[in-house]
Scaffold this active site. Structure first.
Site, PDB file in Angstrom:
ATOM      1  N   GLY A 137       2.178   2.611  10.878  1.00 11.06           N
ATOM      2  CA  GLY A 137       3.115   3.719  10.719  1.00 11.06           C
ATOM      3  C   GLY A 137       3.748   4.175  12.020  1.00 11.06           C
TER       4      GLY A 137
ATOM      5  CG  HIS B  12      -6.031   1.909   5.060  1.00  6.60           C
ATOM      6  ND1 HIS B  12      -5.665   2.909   5.923  1.00  6.60           N
ATOM      7  CD2 HIS B  12      -4.987   1.053   4.992  1.00  6.60           C
ATOM      8  CE1 HIS B  12      -4.430   2.660   6.359  1.00  6.60           C
ATOM      9  NE2 HIS B  12      -3.999   1.544   5.808  1.00  6.60           N
TER      10      HIS B  12
ATOM     11  CG  ASN C 181      -1.754   1.192   1.398  1.00  7.01           C
ATOM     12  OD1 ASN C 181      -1.828   2.022   0.485  1.00  7.01           O
ATOM     13  ND2 ASN C 181      -2.417   1.323   2.539  1.00  7.01           N
TER      14      ASN C 181
ATOM     15  CD  GLU D 210      -3.215   5.629   6.567  1.00  7.59           C
ATOM     16  OE1 GLU D 210      -3.167   5.639   5.323  1.00  7.59           O
ATOM     17  OE2 GLU D 210      -2.285   5.194   7.285  1.00  7.59           O
TER      18      GLU D 210
ATOM     19  CD  GLU E 198      -3.630  -2.408   7.430  1.00  8.29           C
ATOM     20  OE1 GLU E 198      -2.495  -2.600   7.007  1.00  8.29           O
ATOM     21  OE2 GLU E 198      -4.293  -1.406   7.131  1.00  8.29           O
TER      22      GLU E 198
ATOM     23  CE  LYS F 143      -0.393   3.416   4.622  1.00  7.19           C
ATOM     24  NZ  LYS F 143      -0.389   3.559   6.063  1.00  7.19           N
TER      25      LYS F 143
ATOM     26  CB  SER G  73       4.964  -1.296  12.123  1.00 12.12           C
ATOM     27  OG  SER G  73       4.517   0.026  12.352  1.00 12.12           O
TER      28      SER G  73
HETATM   29  P1  PGA Z   1       2.574   0.603   7.735  1.00 12.49           P
HETATM   30  O1  PGA Z   1       1.144   0.761   7.072  1.00 12.49           O
HETATM   31  O2  PGA Z   1       3.177  -0.676   7.208  1.00 12.49           O
HETATM   32  O3  PGA Z   1       3.347   1.823   7.301  1.00 12.49           O
HETATM   33  O4  PGA Z   1       2.383   0.548   9.214  1.00 12.49           O
HETATM   34  C1  PGA Z   1       0.301  -0.350   6.872  1.00 12.49           C
HETATM   35  C2  PGA Z   1      -1.001   0.082   6.278  1.00 12.49           C
HETATM   36  O5  PGA Z   1      -1.483   1.170   6.620  1.00 12.49           O
HETATM   37  O6  PGA Z   1      -1.595  -0.628   5.450  1.00 12.49           O
END
Ligand code: PGA
Length: 256
Positions: free
Chosen positions: A178, A101, A9, A103, A172, A11, A217
């Site tokens: 993140g 997601h 992903n 976000e 997640e 983003k 992460s």
């Molecule tokens: P990250 O993000 O690996 O940077 O923690 C994962 C995600 O949001 O799908």
């Protein structure tokens, strides 16, 4: 055994050039390890889909590498300025679409109802939703993980037109996205097992075939421990998917 899925992903990162370079490195790595049997899905920003599709087709690696999108409209077509429909994504060569997601749930106020409509649109076109679920840090600390993920999942599965055979789930925990904090493999396994149980209430035979990915992460160094867990069938990778070496480390761990 189910093939492992490693989904990237990206983003809202990159440029046309950076996208081309990153995909070029991924293709080179696959060329060096043609025996790898991992489903690798690249989910770039929408704008880069056509050029990446072209790159994958030219390289002949389109089988090992699949295209995905990071979101989709809940509507079929029409006056929805700025939105992208499932049929447009299908035409662009996407096979997977990340939906719900955290976000998007947080920054775009997406509810379970929006997420359900998007999943229906995507499945209708024969694409596979990567349905994201997860609890906030406060919910985790209040020991509400089970309640939260179960209600997010049942909100989707309760609809009669949702097909389990065309579904991927990504657990997640929001506190791990993140942040550099990862759920331990055992913590993640516990939630994945629980989600598998929820799926089994709808269809026990198909439940074992639904891939459940972990995200939050994930890096090359922690991927192996995650893949060793029985109910972890893949990973959804944010930050580390932008670094070709890290990403390849994760794909390699999935192949072991
Ligand atoms: P990250 O993000 O690996 O940077 O923690 C994962 C995600 O949001 O799908």
């Amino acid at each position: 055994m189910m093939k492992k899925i490693v989904a990237a992903n990206w983003k809202m990162n990159g440029s046309f050039q950076q996208a081309a370079d990153l995909v070029g490195e991924i293709i080179n790595n696959f060329a060096k390890a043609p025996q790898f049997d991992v489903v690798t899905v690249i989910c770039p920003p929408f704008l880069y889909l056509p050029q990446i599709r072209q790159q994958l087709q030219t390289s002949g690696k389109i089988q090992a590498l699949q295209l995905g999108a990071q979101d989709v409209s809940e509507y079929e077509k029409g006056a929805y300025t700025g939105q992208i429909s499932a049929s447009m994504l299908a035409e662009a060569g996407c096979k997977y679409v990340i939906i719900g997601h955290s976000e998007r749930r947080a920054f775009c106020s997406e509810s379970d109802t929006n997420v359900l409509k998007k999943c229906l649109q995507v499945q209708r076109l024969g694409l596979i939703p990567i349905l994201c679920l997860g609890e906030t840090r406060a919910e985790y600390e209040d020991q509400k993980t089970q309640f939260v993920v179960e209600s997010q999942l049942t909100a989707i599965l309760n609809h009669k037109d949702i097909k389990l055979e065309k579904l991927v789930i990504a657990y997640e925990p929001i506190w791990a996205i993140g942040t550099g904090l990862t759920a331990t493999p055992e913590q993640a396994q516990k939630v994945h097992h629980l989600l598998r149980g929820v799926l089994a209430r709808y269809d026990a035979q198909l439940a074992v075939k639904v891939p459940i990915l972990y995200g939050g992460s994930v890096k090359a160094e922690n991927a192996k421990g995650l893949f060793e867990q029985h109910d972890i069938n893949g990973v959804l990778v944010g930050g580390a998917s932008l670094d070709p070496n890290e990403f390849w480390g994760i794909v390699s761990a999935a192949n072991d």
